[in-house]
Motif scaffolding. Structure first.
Motif, PDB file in Angstrom:
ATOM      1  N   ALA A  29       0.831  -1.203   0.000  1.00  0.00           N
ATOM      2  CA  ALA A  29       0.000   0.000   0.000  1.00  0.00           C
ATOM      3  C   ALA A  29       0.867   1.255   0.000  1.00  0.00           C
ATOM      4  N   SER A  30       2.111   1.129  -0.473  1.00  0.00           N
ATOM      5  CA  SER A  30       2.971   2.310  -0.506  1.00  0.00           C
ATOM      6  C   SER A  30       3.804   2.276  -1.775  1.00  0.00           C
ATOM      7  N   ASN A  31       4.695   3.252  -1.888  1.00  0.00           N
ATOM      8  CA  ASN A  31       5.528   3.346  -3.085  1.00  0.00           C
ATOM      9  C   ASN A  31       6.710   2.373  -3.053  1.00  0.00           C
ATOM     10  N   TRP A  32       6.842   1.555  -2.017  1.00  0.00           N
ATOM     11  CA  TRP A  32       8.067   0.760  -1.897  1.00  0.00           C
ATOM     12  C   TRP A  32       8.033  -0.535  -2.689  1.00  0.00           C
ATOM     13  N   GLY A  33       7.455  -0.476  -3.862  1.00  0.00           N
ATOM     14  CA  GLY A  33       7.520  -1.625  -4.758  1.00  0.00           C
ATOM     15  C   GLY A  33       8.956  -2.001  -5.060  1.00  0.00           C
ATOM     16  N   SER A  34       9.853  -1.008  -5.024  1.00  0.00           N
ATOM     17  CA  SER A  34      11.252  -1.325  -5.334  1.00  0.00           C
ATOM     18  C   SER A  34      11.846  -2.256  -4.280  1.00  0.00           C
ATOM     19  N   ILE A  35      11.372  -2.136  -3.048  1.00  0.00           N
ATOM     20  CA  ILE A  35      11.848  -3.072  -2.023  1.00  0.00           C
ATOM     21  C   ILE A  35      11.332  -4.466  -2.350  1.00  0.00           C
ATOM     22  N   ASP A  36      10.053  -4.534  -2.720  1.00  0.00           N
ATOM     23  CA  ASP A  36       9.498  -5.843  -3.072  1.00  0.00           C
ATOM     24  C   ASP A  36      10.247  -6.456  -4.242  1.00  0.00           C
ATOM     25  N   SER A  37      10.602  -5.619  -5.242  1.00  0.00           N
ATOM     26  CA  SER A  37      11.277  -6.257  -6.376  1.00  0.00           C
ATOM     27  C   SER A  37      12.705  -6.627  -6.004  1.00  0.00           C
ATOM     28  N   LEU A 173      -3.424   9.674   6.671  1.00  0.00           N
ATOM     29  CA  LEU A 173      -2.473  10.090   5.647  1.00  0.00           C
ATOM     30  C   LEU A 173      -3.210  10.339   4.347  1.00  0.00           C
ATOM     31  N   PRO A 174      -2.803  11.380   3.615  1.00  0.00           N
ATOM     32  CA  PRO A 174      -3.434  11.629   2.323  1.00  0.00           C
ATOM     33  C   PRO A 174      -2.848  10.703   1.265  1.00  0.00           C
ATOM     34  N   LEU A 175      -3.715  10.215   0.406  1.00  0.00           N
ATOM     35  CA  LEU A 175      -3.284   9.281  -0.632  1.00  0.00           C
ATOM     36  C   LEU A 175      -2.357   9.989  -1.628  1.00  0.00           C
ATOM     37  N   GLY A 176      -1.307   9.301  -2.025  1.00  0.00           N
ATOM     38  CA  GLY A 176      -0.485   9.799  -3.122  1.00  0.00           C
ATOM     39  C   GLY A 176       0.450  10.943  -2.802  1.00  0.00           C
ATOM     40  N   LYS A 177       0.532  11.379  -1.537  1.00  0.00           N
ATOM     41  CA  LYS A 177       1.448  12.462  -1.180  1.00  0.00           C
ATOM     42  C   LYS A 177       2.613  11.880  -0.400  1.00  0.00           C
ATOM     43  N   THR A 216      -0.180   4.525  -1.328  1.00  0.00           N
ATOM     44  CA  THR A 216      -0.713   4.364  -2.685  1.00  0.00           C
ATOM     45  C   THR A 216      -2.057   3.656  -2.704  1.00  0.00           C
ATOM     46  N   LYS A 217      -2.607   3.424  -1.526  1.00  0.00           N
ATOM     47  CA  LYS A 217      -3.856   2.676  -1.505  1.00  0.00           C
ATOM     48  C   LYS A 217      -4.674   3.175  -0.323  1.00  0.00           C
ATOM     49  N   THR A 218      -5.956   3.472  -0.555  1.00  0.00           N
ATOM     50  CA  THR A 218      -6.758   3.896   0.586  1.00  0.00           C
ATOM     51  C   THR A 218      -7.126   2.673   1.415  1.00  0.00           C
ATOM     52  N   VAL A 242      -5.506   5.663   5.373  1.00  0.00           N
ATOM     53  CA  VAL A 242      -5.095   6.369   4.164  1.00  0.00           C
ATOM     54  C   VAL A 242      -6.357   6.775   3.423  1.00  0.00           C
ATOM     55  N   GLU A 243      -6.507   8.066   3.125  1.00  0.00           N
ATOM     56  CA  GLU A 243      -7.739   8.531   2.495  1.00  0.00           C
ATOM     57  C   GLU A 243      -7.419   9.571   1.431  1.00  0.00           C
ATOM     58  N   THR A 244      -8.410   9.926   0.651  1.00  0.00           N
ATOM     59  CA  THR A 244      -8.188  10.907  -0.414  1.00  0.00           C
ATOM     60  C   THR A 244      -7.814  12.241   0.218  1.00  0.00           C
ATOM     61  N   PRO A 245      -7.059  13.084  -0.491  1.00  0.00           N
ATOM     62  CA  PRO A 245      -6.646  14.370   0.082  1.00  0.00           C
ATOM     63  C   PRO A 245      -7.845  15.170   0.596  1.00  0.00           C
ATOM     64  N   LYS A 246      -9.004  15.050  -0.074  1.00  0.00           N
ATOM     65  CA  LYS A 246     -10.162  15.814   0.368  1.00  0.00           C
ATOM     66  C   LYS A 246     -10.635  15.339   1.744  1.00  0.00           C
TER      67      LYS A 246
END
Ligand code: HEM
Ligand SMILES: [Cu+2]
Ligand SMILES: [Cu+2]
Lengths: 289, 196, 572
Positions: A29-37, A173-177, A216-218, A242-246
């Motif tokens: 649910a985050s940007n750390w796909g690089s860790i997974d790969s 946390l706001p999604l995508g920030k 990266t995921k609500t 994790v929710e939308t910025p709004k």
């Protein structure tokens, strides 16, 4: 013989276990796909080594088992073979180290535009702090802690006035920030750990540690403590939403700031607070109310 | 044969027979060298910790954390006593090497005892001046380092007494070496204390 | 008697009575057995603790007598006992003591009196350790890593007295180890018999020797860390103690650095892993070679690898601290150095396998254990690459993946070697032979059992299950199947636990009833099998020291009449 069979069975069994077992990484649910790969690359290289080496072992055990008339071959060393093996091992190692270090390179470089959020640990619960409209967290330290100032903000620091304090609620946390999560402990070591985010980091009393990530995921995820911190270690839980910025902005608008909390504190509590901060006079540049 | 050659010997080949053992140092000397390494690691770790801990206060916002200790004259006197003690042991070593009995070991031992006494006074002096163990990390490190060093001196004195009682001349040499090592360590500690 | 050490003119210490022979003994063989028995006895305590932990994890709630505090105490004591008081003591104090003089052709250790002191200090450290179970508050529950501030703060079991007994016991252990280690190192360097060049020593000696050197250089870190923590705890200093909240109040300590302790601890802790691994590497090399009737493949490479691993292991300690809050840029260096160690380690694995390759493999019980070791060590070594590879460690650190990894690599693997070694040298040590059927049964249950325990744990870790958790509780990422896995792991653990009784029965029964053993039942070439008596008498070699004419691996030499040539046999 049985041992050779056992080893072959264990090799295939392990592979089957890997393919069939229901236990693997939770969905990220985050940007750390690089860790997974990086983990995947490491896994593939290691799995290949595991299967090859052990099948060779099993084969050798059968092929060169003792039987009448069979003799061992005398051969002290074979440096050509050893050099070749060393070379290929080094290649394999480099192959997994490269993605590992690359992901670490990202992990240690926090994007400039990351929002700052603080998580505070204490035996055995989590609290959080947002910088408020000024975007800056006020100074804080354990020595300022009083019953009315549980997060230990410096009452004299104007930057702390608008900080939003979440003493017992969930982290939002706001999604995508991208966020840089500052970590601070009031007592012992803890570790901020959300399996879905992959990232984790220790909280060390006396210093402020951090890590960064982009949700990266609500959804709602569990926060666990991953550094043994005493009797209640396994119960030190929190939730991160994790929710939308709004939705995030709407939620933030409802939270109370340090200034508001101070305004509601009785005068006696205020004076304790100021004594902790060694303040004899209130700086003229700002007033308490 | 140098070490590299010895470690790359193809020992399965016949040429490598070496039946001569006369070049070996004595067991005591090898053991002492190994123990010197242990001491070196131990004291350097504490000193590294000292430097790390000293550097930390700035980063952690405790400006008042580390307060260096003063350097009273007794520190110099004690150091001088230890140097003299080492000199006496050196004299003893040379005498022993020539096969002569001498009184120098006694002097060396006595001076070592003086050093311990001096260190004790130094502690008392600091205590009287309010430099308690727990009042500052600089003090804590000072007491820790001197205590560890003092324990080694005391151990050396016991060993020296045993050597003198059993009159084994070759061991006088080991005592002297050990003493020089402790002097070196003491100098490293003193330099660290003086510089910070 | 005029028997002397190899080149030393001091007469050998001779026992005069039963007490000086077996209790206050200065004979390395008796000391070795004292060390081994004490280590195994305390190791059994750790094994019982692991069974209790598994009961709690497998059947949470079924044993209300196990409280969260107890669980943490079990974890801590189990880990510390296994690593330090069992494995280090058994491999170096036990096997080191027994094998070094016999394998290099010495009559005894060079400092027999210090050697004896070493054992008694060790026994004292074990007694102080056990005392921790009886002090108010019980033993420490801070984990085997004993991290401050929690180790000495409110909220951790045993933070008042348990931690004191632990630290004092460790300090005594370090003293004991230093005395022993000086002996092992000096004996290897100084008391080798004629013809025993460095490169003719069996790899067991190389492994034990390098591990002893490492121990001498690494244990001081643990020693000073323990002393400093004792100061913090008892005298109120702040080496490691920051300003913090404790029991509702702000402490008077300030500015101390918990990370400083972690650096000291792991400067000891990482080499410690290799201190138990290197003797196992050495011993397993000898087991493989003897039972495959083949010279160890690439002997020189094996020696160099041991030495290189030993040296490099002092440069990787912070791979245990990737997410500790230290400067993250250190991660690049420590990941690289850690993965580089994998290369000499892999070479060792290849050479064990290449020794089997083209060999003449006899599947005796010690060999079975050696092969099982190769398998589990490959597994554990590979999973270590995940944890060394910085970013991959981030999700995995402090999960059950770590638990699975270190059990595979430094728990199960050395223990398998120890079993193999005991079966291998038992005939020499006791003069009797054990029962083959029981030995095989013990082997199979242990080998398959431990794999069943620790393989699934990796997957729980990848899923995210944290370690040192009394109970998992509710969490969305933990499916119910995890509880099933925990149950099965516990059942396997209990089976392995029970199977160890086969081993003890076999050993004790054979001691009295086993058939008389041949002096060299496996046809081994190394010196310890060439003693004039079995078990070797005091002084080991009778009136004359052996002379060595060849390396320890002359197996199946073309043209020789037997498939091994003892090291003492002159060249034609
Ligand atoms: C069948 C044998 C064994 C079983 C069933 C077993 C089981 C366990 C369990 C359940 C834990 C606690 C996991 C947690 O909650 O974090 C643990 C921790 C540990 N074990 Fe074992 N273990 C065994 C053998 C060994 C051996 C031979 C070693 C020797 C190296 C060892 C070393 C450790 C260490 C160092 C820890 C970590 C303690 C800590 O977290 O502070 N174990 N073991
Ligand atoms: Cu915690
Ligand atoms: Cu390590």
């Amino acid at each position: 013989m049985p041992i050779a069979v056992a080893i072959a069975v264990l090799v295939f069994g392990s592979v089957a276990f890997h393919l069939l077992s229901p236990w693997w990484r939770t969905p990220i649910a985050s940007n750390w796909g690089s860790i997974d790969s990086a983990l995947d690359v490491t896994l593939w290289i290691c799995a290949a080594a595991f299967v090859l080496l052990n099948l060779f072992l099993a084969w050798a055990l059968v092929r060169y088992r003792h039987r009448p008339g069979h003799h061992a071959h005398y051969e002290p060393e074979n440096s050509r073979l050893e050099k070749r093996l060393t070379f290929w091992t080094a290649i394999g190692i480099a192959g997994m180290l490269a993605p590992g270090l690359a992901a670490w390179g990202k992990f240690v470089s926090v994007p400039k535009d990351a929002t700052i959020i603080e998580a505070v640990g204490q035996q055995w619960q989590w609290s959080f702090r947002y910088p408020g409209p000024d975007g800056v967290l006020g100074a804080a330290a354990v020595k300022y802690v009083t019953p009315d100032n549980v997060l230990g903000l410096d009452p004299l620091d104007p930057y702390g006035r608008d900080d939003l304090l979440i003493e017992t609620g969930d982290l939002h946390l706001p999604l995508g920030k991208p966020v840089k999560i500052l970590l601070r402990s009031k007592d012992v070591l803890h570790d901020f750990y959300v399996p879905e985010f992959r990232a984790k980091m220790d909280l060390v009393p006396g210093i402020v540690t951090y890590f960064w990530m982009t949700p990266t995921k609500t959804g709602t995820f569990d926060i666990l403590c991953a550094e043994l911190c005493g009797t209640g270690h396994h119960q030190m839980r929190g939730k991160v939403v994790v929710e939308t910025p709004k939705a995030f902005a709407a939620w933030q608008a409802q939270q109370s700031s340090f200034g508001q909390i101070l305004a509601e504190a009785p005068p006696a509590a205020m004076s304790i607070l100021l004594i902790k901060a060694n303040a004899c006079t209130v700086p003229a540049s700002w007033s308490i109310r | 044969m140098n070490l590299i050659a010895r470690l790359s010997e193809r020992s399965w080949e016949p040429a490598s027979d070496r039946l001569d053992l006369s070049h070996r140092p004595s067991a005591g000397a090898v053991g002492l060298a190994a123990y010197a390494a242990v001491m070196a690691v131990m004291f350097s770790l504490v000193m590294v910790a000292y430097v790390m801990r000293m550097g930390l206060h700035a980063a952690m916002g405790h400006a008042d954390d580390w307060v260096a200790m003063p350097h009273p004259p007794l520190l110099w006197i004690n150091s001088a006593v230890l140097v003299m003690s080492s000199v006496a042991w050196e004299v003893a070593r040379r005498a022993a090497e020539r096969g002569e009995a001498s009184r120098a070991p006694l002097l060396g031992g006595a001076l070592g005892l003086c050093f311990l006494g001096g260190q004790w006074l130094l502690w008392r002096h600091y205590q009287a001046a309010g430099y308690y163990l727990a009042s500052n990390p600089a003090n804590a490190f000072f007491y820790l380092l001197t205590a560890l060093h003092g324990v080694h001196i005391a151990g050396g004195l016991v060993a020296a007494a045993w050597v003198l009682a059993s009159r084994t001349l070759p061991h006088v040499r080991l005592c002297a070496l050990y003493w020089h090592l402790l002097l070196l360590i003491w100098m490293a500690i003193a330099v660290l204390l003086l510089l910070t | 008697m005029a028997t002397t050490l190899a080149d030393d003119l001091r007469p050998l210490h001779h026992p005069h009575s039963w007490v000086t022979r077996y209790i206050w003994s200065q004979d390395h063989k008796v000391i070795a057995i004292q060390y081994s028995c004490t280590a195994i006895a305390i190791g059994l305590v750790a094994l019982v603790l692991s069974a209790l932990m598994r009961l709690q994890l497998g059947f949470p709630g079924a044993f209300p007598a196990i409280t969260p505090d107890n669980y943490l105490q079990f974890v801590s004591m189990h880990g510390m006992i296994m690593v330090v008081y069992l494995l280090t003591a058994l491999l170096l104090g036990g096997f080191g003591n027994y094998l070094i003089p016999l394998m290099i052709g010495a009559r005894d250790m060079v400092f027999p009196f210090v050697n004896m002191l070493s054992y008694w200090f060790y026994l004292l450290s074990v007694i102080v350790l056990v005392a921790g179970f009886f002090v108010p508050g019980g033993p420490t529950g801070a984990g085997w890593t004993l991290y401050p501030p929690q180790a000495i703060s409110e909220g951790t079991p045993g933070h008042q007295w348990g931690i004191v007994t632990m630290l004092v016991s460790l300090a005594i252990f370090v003293a004991a180890f230093t005395m022993g280690g000086l002996n092992y190192v000096t004996t290897v360097l100084q008391a080798r018999t004629r013809g025993m060049t460095l490169m003719r020593m069996p790899l067991s000696v190389w492994g034990i020797f390098t591990a002893s050197v490492m121990g001498l250089l690494a244990f001081p870190a643990l020693f000073v860390a323990a002393i400093m923590m004792l100061f913090d705890h008892l005298a109120g200093t702040s080496f490691f103690m920051p300003t913090m909240q404790s029991a509702g109040a702000i402490t008077s300590t300030q500015g101390g650095s918990p990370l400083l302790f972690q650096h000291l601890f792991w400067f000891f802790g990482h080499p410690e892993v290799y201190i138990v691994a290197l003797p196992a590497f050495g011993i397993v090399s000898d087991l493989v070679s003897v039972h495959a009737r083949r010279n160890i493949f690439g002997y020189r490479m094996m020696v160099w690898a041991i030495v290189i691993i030993g040296a490099l292991s002092f440069l990787v300690w912070a791979h245990h601290m990737y997410v500790s809050g230290m400067n993250p840029y250190f991660g690049f260096f420590f990941a690289t150095s850690t993965l580089i160690i994998a290369i000499p380690t892999a070479i060792k694995v290849y050479n064990w396998m290449l020794t089997l390759w083209r060999g003449n493999i006899h599947m005796r019980v010690p060999m079975l254990f050696a092969i099982a070791f190769i398998f589990t060590f490959i597994h554990g070594g590979l999973s270590g690459l995940f944890l060394g590879n910085v970013s991959v460690d981030v999700p995995l650190s402090d999960t059950f993946f770590v638990v699975a990894h270190f059990h595979m690599v430094m728990g199960v693997s050395p223990v398998l070697v120890i079993f193999g070694a005991i079966y291998h040298w038992y005939p020499k040590i006791t003069g009797r032979m054990w029962n083959e059927t029981l030995g095989k049964l013990h082997f199979w249950i242990t080998f398959l059992g431990v794999y069943a325990i620790f393989l699934p744990m990796h997957y729980l870790g990848i899923l995210g299950v944290p370690r040192r958790y009394y109970a998992l509780g509710q969490a969305d990422f933990i499916p119910p199947s995890v509880h099933l896995a925990n149950q099965w792991i516990s059942i396997a653990a209990l089976a392995v636990f029970a199977a160890q009784s086969l081993f003890f029965f076999n050993m004790i029964w054979s001691l009295f009833r086993g058939p008389k053993a041949d002096p060299n039942p496996w046809g081994a070439a190394s010196l310890e099998w060439q003693t004039p008596q079995t078990p070797p008498a005091h002084g080991n070699w009778g009136p004359k020291l052996p002379i060595v004419y060849r390396w320890a691996y002359d197996y199946s030499v073309p043209g020789a009449e037997r498939d091994f040539i003892p090291q003492t046999e002159p060249r034609a």
